[in-house]
Design an enzyme around this catalytic site. Structure first.
Site, PDB file in Angstrom:
ATOM      1  N   ALA A 152       0.826  -1.215   0.000  1.00 24.08           N
ATOM      2  CA  ALA A 152       0.000   0.000   0.000  1.00 24.08           C
ATOM      3  C   ALA A 152       0.859   1.262   0.000  1.00 24.08           C
ATOM      4  O   ALA A 152       2.088   1.199   0.080  1.00 24.08           O
ATOM      5  CB  ALA A 152      -0.938  -0.018   1.200  1.00 24.08           C
ATOM      6  N   HIS A 153       0.201   2.387  -0.112  1.00 19.38           N
ATOM      7  CA  HIS A 153       0.846   3.696  -0.196  1.00 19.38           C
ATOM      8  C   HIS A 153       1.777   3.979   0.976  1.00 19.38           C
ATOM      9  O   HIS A 153       1.476   3.660   2.108  1.00 19.38           O
ATOM     10  CB  HIS A 153      -0.202   4.804  -0.296  1.00 19.38           C
ATOM     11  CG  HIS A 153      -1.229   4.813   0.789  1.00 19.38           C
ATOM     12  ND1 HIS A 153      -1.894   5.952   1.136  1.00 19.38           N
ATOM     13  CD2 HIS A 153      -1.712   3.842   1.586  1.00 19.38           C
ATOM     14  CE1 HIS A 153      -2.752   5.673   2.091  1.00 19.38           C
ATOM     15  NE2 HIS A 153      -2.663   4.404   2.375  1.00 19.38           N
ATOM     16  N   ASN A 154       2.888   4.594   0.662  1.00 15.36           N
ATOM     17  CA  ASN A 154       3.855   5.073   1.659  1.00 15.36           C
ATOM     18  C   ASN A 154       4.622   3.977   2.393  1.00 15.36           C
ATOM     19  O   ASN A 154       5.343   4.265   3.347  1.00 15.36           O
ATOM     20  CB  ASN A 154       3.178   5.983   2.700  1.00 15.36           C
ATOM     21  CG  ASN A 154       2.677   7.276   2.080  1.00 15.36           C
ATOM     22  OD1 ASN A 154       1.570   7.332   1.562  1.00 15.36           O
ATOM     23  ND2 ASN A 154       3.508   8.293   2.078  1.00 15.36           N
ATOM     24  N   SER A 210       1.989   2.791   4.889  1.00 10.56           N
ATOM     25  CA  SER A 210       3.054   3.345   5.747  1.00 10.56           C
ATOM     26  C   SER A 210       3.803   2.312   6.576  1.00 10.56           C
ATOM     27  O   SER A 210       4.369   2.643   7.621  1.00 10.56           O
ATOM     28  CB  SER A 210       2.494   4.415   6.691  1.00 10.56           C
ATOM     29  OG  SER A 210       1.901   5.455   5.941  1.00 10.56           O
TER      30      SER A 210
END
Lengths: 358, 358, 358
Positions: free
Chosen positions: A241-243, A261
Site C-alpha cells: 500500500a501507499h507510503n 506506511s
C-alpha cells in the site's frame, strides 16, 4: 548431448563411475530416466531416488555413501549441487537469446519518450509522454508505461503490466505480467457521510535488482515515495500500500498484503498470505510465517507466527495448548468437582469430628 | 414468452395450476414478479417465497405441500429443479452465439503461428512465434499468447490474459480475464547476501475442461511441469506456485494460495483464502475450509479447518473451548483460591485439632 | 513558491511567526526541509517533528503549545489540518489537467458504440458493440469494454481494465488498472463426477461515486445483479463473488474476499484480507478487523475480529487468554497435584485422627 565427463568438467565436480554415459537433458528427480541427469539435494530425497533410474546423479560428496552404486549410475559430486545443476540445466536448455526488435510499429509511443540503446517495445505496448528508458529495456506486449516513468538500464516489463505516471524503476529490475505499480493509495476522508478520496501526488520508487510477481500491486505515496528496496523479491499477487518503505533484500511470498506506511528493515521475509497493519515497523531479518498477522513494532532477527503474530516459539506453545483445550476443559470440571467434594469432606470434619473413623 | 405448459414440457416436469400463464423471464426468488418464474431450491427459501408474487415456481415435488396454493401460483415440479431452472433460463436468455470473426487485422500474429478452423483472434491480441491453436479457439482482446504456446480445441482465452511461452492448454478449457499462466517460479538462492533468481525452464500444463478465474496466476516449473488436472476449476485470484501438480476435478475458491511443489489428489476442495505450504501433499477428496492453513501430508476424504488446519471436528471443539477461555481463566483462579483455602483449613485441622467445633 | 502568509490565507488559518517565509512544496513530516511545509496530525507525531527542520508547520490550534517556537518555525493553525494540507499540496502540485484526446485511431471501437461529449479512448483500448458512454469518460490504454456495457458520466477506466459484456457503471466511478468486472460467477453442478459450469446470465451494477482498486475482481450474478452500492470504495485485489449486494459507503481494504450472495448494509468496513462466507448478511456499520473470517448473520454497528469472527471485545479477551494458555496448562497441573495432596491429607485425617498434631 553431453557425456558425464563433460558435465563433471563443466561443474568442476568429481566423477564416480562411467565417464562416457551420454545425457540429453536434466529432469526432476521423480521423472528422471536413463537419458537424464537428476540432482539430490538432501538425504530426504534418497527414497525418491530409489524409485527411478536416472542416467546420472549430481549430489554433495557427503551423500556418496548413501547413493546407488556409481558403477550402475554415475555420480558427480560437488560442493553446491543446486548451483551445479542449474549450470547443467542452462547448458541443455539455454535461455532464449534476447532479440533486439526495437520499437514495434504496432506499439503506441509518445514522441517525447527517450530510449537508451537496444530497447524493445513489443506490439500493443503503450509508452507515454516524457518516459525515459535506459539501455536494453524490454516493454512487453500490452504493457502500459505512464507519462514521466523512468526505467533504468536492463529493466524487463512483462506483458500487460501497468506503470502509472512518474514511477521510477531501478536497473536490472523485472516486473511480471499484469502487475500494477503506482495506482492511487487507498486513503479517504469521511466528510458529511461520504468518503472523499485523498489525492496522491507522491510516487513509487523501485530500486535495483528487484523482482515483482504477476498481478502484484504497489500503490503510490500520498506525498512522498513508496519504496521497494534494492534486491527485494515480491512473489505474485502481493499488495504493497501507499507510503510503505521496504528495506533491501526482502522476500515476500505470494498474496502478502502490507497496509499503508509500513516500514521494513533489510532481509525481512514474509510467508504466503501474511498481513501487515498500517504503520507497522518490521525490524531487519524478521521472518513472518505464512498467514501471520502483524502490527506495531516488530523487533528484527527472529521468527513470528500466528494472528496476531507472536514469536514463533510462543505461538507454537499456544497452538499446542490450544489443541489440548477440550481436554483442559474436562480437567477443569473434574478438578472443580473434586474440590467441591474436598470442601464438603472438610466441612464434615470441622463440624462433626465424631464422624471421623476412630 | 413461454406459457407454464411450455415450460413444464421443456423441463419434463409436472404442472400444478394454470397451464396458460405466460412468463417472460426467470428471476431471482427475492425479485420475482408476476411475469417471471422463480425456483425454490430448498425449504429454507420458503420464507423468501412468501414475500413475493412470482408468475410461477419451479420446485422439487417434495416441497409441493409447503408451497403457495397452485391455483394462485402455478408450480412445476421436477426431480432436479436447479437443472430445470437453468434450462428455462437459457430458453429465455440464450447465450450469445459465437461469431466467427477470424484473425483481426488489429491483432499482432506471428507468421509462424498455426490456426485450426474457426478460431477468433480479437483486436489488440498478440500471438507469438510457433503458437499452435486447435479448432474454435477464442483469443480475447489484449490477450498475449507467448511463443510456443499450444492451445487445444475449443479453448477460450478472455481479454488481457497472459500466457508465457510454451504453456500447454487442454481442450474446452476457459481462462478468464487478466489471468497469468507461466510466469517464472519464485525460487532464489542466497549467495553473498543477494538473492539470485533460479532460472525456470519448465512449463505449465493445463489439462482438459479446466476453468481458471480472473486474475489467477499459475507459475511455471523449474524443470518439470506445473500441472492443473482435468476438470479442475479455479476461482478468481488463486495462486498456484511452481511445480504444483493438481489432481482432477479440484475446486478452489477465490484467493487460495499454493506454495511450490504442492500435490493434490482428485476432488480436492479449498474454501476461499486457504493457504498451502510448499511440498504439502493433499489426499483425494480432502476438503479444506475457508482460510485454513495447511502443510505436510494431509490425508484425503475428510474435512479440515483452522490455521494450522486440523480435522474439522477437532478444530470446532478447540474453537468452542477457545470462546470459553476467559471463563476458564476465571474458573482456574477461583479453583486456585478454593484450594488454597482448603489447604489452610486442613493445616488448621492438622495443627490445632481443638479449633474444631466440638 | 508561496509565502506563509499566502498559505495561511489559502486555508483560512491563523499564522504564528514569520509571514514571509517562502515555501516550494509540501513534504512528509520525516523528510521535511526548510523549503517545505509539513503537517502534524496529532500529538503522536511531535517526536518526529523534533527531528526535522520544516519551513513551516500546519497543525490544529490545540497543538500550538507543544510545537516548536513559531519564531523559529512558522505555524499555521486550522481546525482541519489534513484538509488544509491537501489544499496546499494541490496548489504546489496541481493535478494533471484532463486532456481531451477523443477516440484514438489506435483504439478498436465498434461502430455501434455511442459516446457522450469529451470522452477519451486511449490507444490499444477496445470498445465493443452497443456500448454507451456518458460525458467525459476516460477509457485507458488497453482497457476492454465488452459489448453492451453502459458507462455513466465522468467514469474513469484505467489501463488494462476488463469489463465483461453488459456491466453498468455509475457516474463519477473510477476503476483502477487490471481490475476485472463481470466475469462468470464460480458456480458448478456436480453431475456424474464432473463439475458443470452454471451459465451466468446476470450482470454487475456499480453505482455512483464508487472506486475500485487495481486487480480487483467482481463477478456477474447468475440471474440477477451483483451490486456495488453508491460511494463504496474497494482497495486493490478485492474479490466480490456473484450475486453479492453491497450497501452504500462500504470501505474494503486490500485482499478482502466475499463469497457468493453476501449482502452488506451501508457503511460496512473490512480490514485487509477479511474473508466472508457465502450468503453472509453483514449489518450496517459493522467493522470487520483485518483477517477476520465471517459467516452467517452479522449484526451491524459493532466491531468484529478473529477467525471465526466474534465481537472484537470477546475476541481480544480470548486472544489474551490464549497467550496465557501454556501457563494455564501448568496451573492446571499444579492444581491437580495440590488437590490430590489435599485428598490424601483428608483421607489421612478421616482414617487416622491420631496422626494430627496434638
Amino acid at each position: 548431448m553431453m557425456t558425464t565427463r563433460e558435465i563433471a568438467h563443466l561443474v568442476n565436480g568429481r566423477l564416480h563411475g562411467d565417464a562416457d554415459r551420454t545425457l540429453s537433458d536434466v529432469a526432476p528427480l521423480d521423472e528422471c530416466g536413463p537419458q537424464e541427469i537428476a540432482y539430490v539435494a538432501s538425504e530426504k530425497q534418497l527414497p525418491a531416488l530409489r524409485k527411478v533410474q536416472p542416467g546420472a546423479v549430481l549430489a554433495h560428496g557427503d551423500l556418496l555413501p548413501q547413493l546407488p552404486d556409481p558403477a550402475q549410475t554415475p555420480v558427480i559430486t560437488v560442493d553446491d549441487p543446486q548451483a551445479a545443476f542449474i549450470e547443467v540445466m542452462l547448458r541443455f536448455r539455454p535461455l532464449p537469446q534476447r532479440a533486439t526488435i526495437g520499437v514495434s510499429p504496432n506499439a503506441t509511443v509518445s514522441p517525447t519518450a527517450k530510449f537508451g540503446p537496444d530497447c524493445n517495445v513489443h506490439p500493443g505496448a503503450y509508452v507515454g509522454d516524457r518516459v525515459v528508458l535506459g539501455a536494453r529495456c524490454e516493454v512487453g506486449p500490452g504493457a502500459v508505461i505512464g507519462d514521466g516513468v523512468i526505467l533504468a538500464d536492463d529493466v524487463t516489463i512483462h506483458a500487460n503490466v501497468v506503470l502509472y505516471h512518474d514511477v521510477h524503476v531501478g536497473p536490472r529490475t523485472t516486473i511480471h505480467a499484469a502487475a500494477v505499480i503506482g495506482a492511487d493509495g487507498f486513503g479517504y476522508r469521511l466528510v458529511d457521510g461520504r468518503f472523499l478520496h485523498i489525492p496522491h501526488t507522491g510516487t513509487v520508487v523501485i530500486e535495483e535488482d528487484v523482482e515483482i510477481g504477476a498481478g502484484t500491486t504497489i500503490d503510490r505515496a500520498m506525498i512522498g515515495k513508496t519504496v521497494i528496496g534494492a534486491g527485494t523479491k515480491l512473489d505474485n499477487q502481493v499488495m504493497i500500500a501507499h507510503n510503505c518503505v521496504l528495506g533491501k533484500h526482502n522476500v515476500f511470498a505470494s498474496q502478502v498484503g502490507l497496509a499503508g506506511s509500513v516500514t521494513t528493515g533489510d532481509y525481512v521475509q514474509c510467508g504466503g498470505q501474511v498481513g501487515v497493519a498500517d504503520h507497522a515497523q518490521i525490524g531487519a531479518g524478521a521472518a513472518l510465517g505464512g498467514k501471520a498477522g502483524v502490527s506495531g513494532v516488530v523487533p528484527g532477527g527472529q521468527r513470528y507466527a500466528g494472528q496476531p503474530a507472536r514469536p514463533e516459539k510462543d505461538a507454537v506453545k499456544s497452538y499446542i495448548a490450544m489443541t489440548k483445550l477440550p481436554e483442559m476443559r474436562i480437567q477443569l470440571k473434574t478438578l472443580a468437582s473434586q474440590v467441591e467434594k474436598l470442601q464438603s469432606q472438610i466441612d464434615q470434619l470441622t463440624r462433626f469430628p465424631e464422624s471421623r473413623a476412630a
